[in-house]
Write an enzyme that holds these catalytic residues in place. Structure first.
Site, PDB file in Angstrom:
ATOM      1  N   PHE A  85      94.341  34.539  54.299  1.00  3.50           N
ATOM      2  CA  PHE A  85      95.613  34.515  55.024  1.00  3.50           C
ATOM      3  C   PHE A  85      96.590  35.498  54.388  1.00  3.50           C
ATOM      4  CE2 PHE A  85      99.878  33.173  55.926  1.00  3.50           C
ATOM      5  CZ  PHE A  85      99.869  32.551  57.159  1.00  3.50           C
ATOM      6  N   CYS A  86      96.746  35.408  53.071  1.00  2.00           N
ATOM      7  CA  CYS A  86      97.713  36.269  52.389  1.00  2.00           C
ATOM      8  C   CYS A  86      97.243  37.712  52.319  1.00  2.00           C
ATOM      9  CB  CYS A  86      98.007  35.716  50.998  1.00  2.00           C
ATOM     10  SG  CYS A  86      98.912  34.145  51.024  1.00  2.00           S
TER      11      CYS A  86
END
Length: 334
Positions: A85-86
């Site tokens: 996600f990051c």
């Protein structure tokens, strides 16, 4: 919106009032996204939400150092922590800085063409290992250290919250995996990302700590107070464990060398016998391995979402504290 979240059900952001609404307002102005799931997932614990935002803002957004370099450092942290996600989010934010070719090189897993950029990315990766930075010079000017160090500590914390409590989808259908979507998403944020931000504006959202609690590496910058406020809020989660479990997890952190645990999770507490300690250690070492069964084993009628967020934050910050404590103190000059 609930499909973005794992294990908790945050209230819709439009219903937010008081401190949570104030934080959302500043996030919209300075981050360019009104209610990113990264922060919404913390909204059941406003005392964690505000300092998490403050640490990110005062380091990545308003701290010393260029935004491209700090995004690369955060990307290196996210790669080391295995947080897709990051990784995707920082790739899009690199597009927002205007470094489109760089964003696509790192999206393909390639080394940046610019050697300075490559050194910063590698530096970010090495911050997962306690003491991994050693005594060598930083790949950025000494005066930018508070911005870069605050950024990596912020994302060592945020990566763990995200991996534990969010799905991997930054955009619906994982659309960020397409180059055109990454570029377009970055361009929509470009004006906000490239706009100067006034340091210290987030501190009004905090119950301010004593200036003496700020770490030395912050060198008096606002990021130090934000870090101290998050440390205080996150460590309050220790109260969700009994003293034996607190001692167990603290000893495990002292022995941690930055490695990811084996698939069998050898040496981890059994979820039936010590479910709280297991969740804390998973949050610290491998939050992406937290399962529904792990959470269910710990849940009791009195364990609200507020409690679970605090327990995960405690484990996440124990890892941050381990890394920060092992930081080489006499900062080498470039």
């Amino acid at each position: 919106m609930s499909t973005s979240f794992r294990h908790t059900e945050p209230l819709p952001p439009k219903t937010a009032t008081g401190p949570v609404a104030e934080v959302y307002g500043q996030i919209a102005r300075d981050f360019g996204i009104e209610t990113p799931p990264t922060f919404v997932v913390l909204s059941s614990a406003p005392e964690l939400l505000a300092p998490t935002w403050a640490l990110l803002r005062e380091s990545l957004i308003a701290g010393p150092g260029g935004r491209t370099g700090k995004e690369l450092a955060a990307l290196g942290v996210s790669l080391a922590n295995r947080c897709p996600f990051c990784v995707d989010a920082h790739t899009m934010l690199l597009h927002a800085t205007g470094d489109h070719a760089l964003a696509e090189r790192v999206a393909r897993g390639e080394r940046p063409a610019d050697e300075e950029h490559a050194r910063v990315l590698d530096w970010g990766r090495r911050t997962r290992v306690p003491g991994g930075l050693g005594a060598g010079p930083y790949p950025f000017p000494r005066e930018h250290a508070p911005g870069y160090l605050g950024t990596v500590f912020a994302f060592h914390f945020i990566n763990r919250i995200v991996s534990a409590l969010l799905t991997e989808k930054v955009l619906p259908g994982n659309a960020q995996r397409f180059r055109a979507v990454r570029s377009l998403a970055g361009r929509t944020l470009a004006r906000t990302v490239r706009r100067p931000a006034r340091p210290g504006a987030s501190l009004a959202l905090l119950d301010p700590p004593d200036p003496g609690e700020a770490p030395a590496w912050a060198d008096g910058a606002p990021v130090g107070l934000a870090y101290a406020a998050l440390l205080r809020a996150a460590m309050a989660g220790a109260g969700l464990l009994d003293l034996d479990d607190q001692e167990l997890v603290e000893e495990a952190l002292l022995d941690w060398d930055g490695s990811h645990p084996p698939l069998g999770l050898d040496g981890f507490p059994d979820r039936r016998e010590r479910p709280g300690a297991r969740l804390v250690l998973l949050a610290a070492f491998a939050p992406y391995r937290i399962t529904d069964a792990d959470v269910a084993a710990w849940r009791r009628p009195e364990h609200t979402d507020h409690c679970l967020v605090h327990l995960v934050a405690y484990g996440a910050f124990l890892a941050v504290d381990r890394l920060e404590s092992a930081l080489y103190r006499p900062i080498a000059r470039t």
